[in-house]
Design a protein around this motif. Sequence first.
Motif, short mmCIF file in Angstrom:
data_model
loop_
_atom_site.label_atom_id
_atom_site.label_comp_id
_atom_site.label_asym_id
_atom_site.label_seq_id
_atom_site.Cartn_x
_atom_site.Cartn_y
_atom_site.Cartn_z
N THR A 1 0.83 -1.20 0.00
CA THR A 1 0.00 0.00 0.00
C THR A 1 0.87 1.25 0.00
N ASP A 2 0.21 2.40 -0.24
CA ASP A 2 0.93 3.66 -0.07
C ASP A 2 0.84 4.09 1.39
N ASP A 3 1.29 5.29 1.69
CA ASP A 3 1.32 5.75 3.08
C ASP A 3 -0.07 5.93 3.69
N SER A 4 -1.09 6.01 2.82
CA SER A 4 -2.45 6.18 3.30
C SER A 4 -3.19 4.85 3.39
N GLU A 5 -2.48 3.74 3.21
CA GLU A 5 -3.02 2.38 3.28
C GLU A 5 -3.90 2.02 2.09
N TRP A 6 -3.80 2.80 1.01
CA TRP A 6 -4.51 2.49 -0.23
C TRP A 6 -3.63 1.52 -1.03
N PRO A 7 -4.15 0.33 -1.42
CA PRO A 7 -3.34 -0.61 -2.19
C PRO A 7 -2.77 0.00 -3.46
N LEU A 8 -1.52 -0.35 -3.78
CA LEU A 8 -0.88 0.20 -4.97
C LEU A 8 -1.52 -0.34 -6.24
N SER A 9 -2.07 -1.55 -6.17
CA SER A 9 -2.79 -2.13 -7.30
C SER A 9 -4.24 -2.35 -6.87
N ASN A 10 -5.18 -1.86 -7.66
CA ASN A 10 -6.58 -1.90 -7.25
C ASN A 10 -7.12 -3.32 -7.11
N ILE A 11 -7.93 -3.51 -6.10
CA ILE A 11 -8.54 -4.81 -5.82
C ILE A 11 -10.05 -4.66 -5.96
N GLU A 12 -10.54 -4.90 -7.18
CA GLU A 12 -11.97 -4.79 -7.42
C GLU A 12 -12.71 -5.94 -6.76
N MET A 13 -14.02 -5.76 -6.62
CA MET A 13 -14.84 -6.84 -6.06
C MET A 13 -16.15 -6.95 -6.84
N GLU A 14 -16.68 -8.16 -6.86
CA GLU A 14 -18.04 -8.42 -7.30
C GLU A 14 -18.75 -9.14 -6.18
N VAL A 15 -19.88 -8.58 -5.77
CA VAL A 15 -20.59 -9.11 -4.60
C VAL A 15 -21.93 -9.67 -5.05
N THR A 16 -22.17 -10.95 -4.76
CA THR A 16 -23.44 -11.59 -5.12
C THR A 16 -24.08 -12.19 -3.89
N VAL A 17 -25.40 -12.11 -3.85
CA VAL A 17 -26.18 -12.68 -2.76
C VAL A 17 -26.74 -14.01 -3.23
#
Length: 239
Positions: A221-237
């Motif tokens: 992550t960077d100094d703000s705890e944001w991941p350097l590479s994006n981690i997308e999500m798909e959420v299904t119920v």
Amino acid sequence: MKTPYFIISLIFIFMLSACQSDKDKTSNGSQNGRFTKKDIDVKIPSNGKTDTDLSKIKTLKQEELIPFLRQYGVDNTETIVTVSTKFGDFKMQLFAGPKLHRANFVRLAKLGYFDTTVFHRVSEDFVIQGGNSDRQATHDFREAVGDYLIPNEFKSIHRHNYGAVSAAKYTEQNVSNASSPFEFFIVTAKQGAHHLDEDHTVFGRVTEGMDVVEKIDAVKTDDSEWPLSNIEMEVTVSR
């Protein structure tokens, strides 16, 4: 003696590369201690805008929130959620006790809100947090869903154990510890994070795939705890 032309060319190329490197470093710096805005590799249609017809979404107001979510929970009884990421899938069970939080999460998942978001905060061996992004689609979805807070449901017996799913909150002028409707976090501390009990509402737990959660917890992550590479999500119920 004249300097050969190819040496001058090499010096010029080196200077350009150094300037570009400095520029890149500057663009990734933090701003006022908040998450740095970054260019995101958008994987949804229309250059960051969702194809969902947001005009069909009921925009909730705070005063109508509780009766709406109570009825939504009666009509939508699902408690199992699958979160898909580039590291694999994991499943969450949503608890019946925190009725408002469960109903709100199921609603957002069914609307497709979470599919526009990323895991935007990773604090290793503490929590991973999701439900936000820099995408225009996320901003548009939030406006369509409504500007409200979910009353805390601390009377639930659930605590911030390893794998607990809990609601994020806004800290400013929030003496009642009401929850953000959009962001959630998962506890990755093996010993739990019990100092958060009765400060955030636990409304679920990871039942399968904590190894996937751990992979997210280990990203840089960077100094703000944001991941350097994006981690997308798909959420299904599922049920």
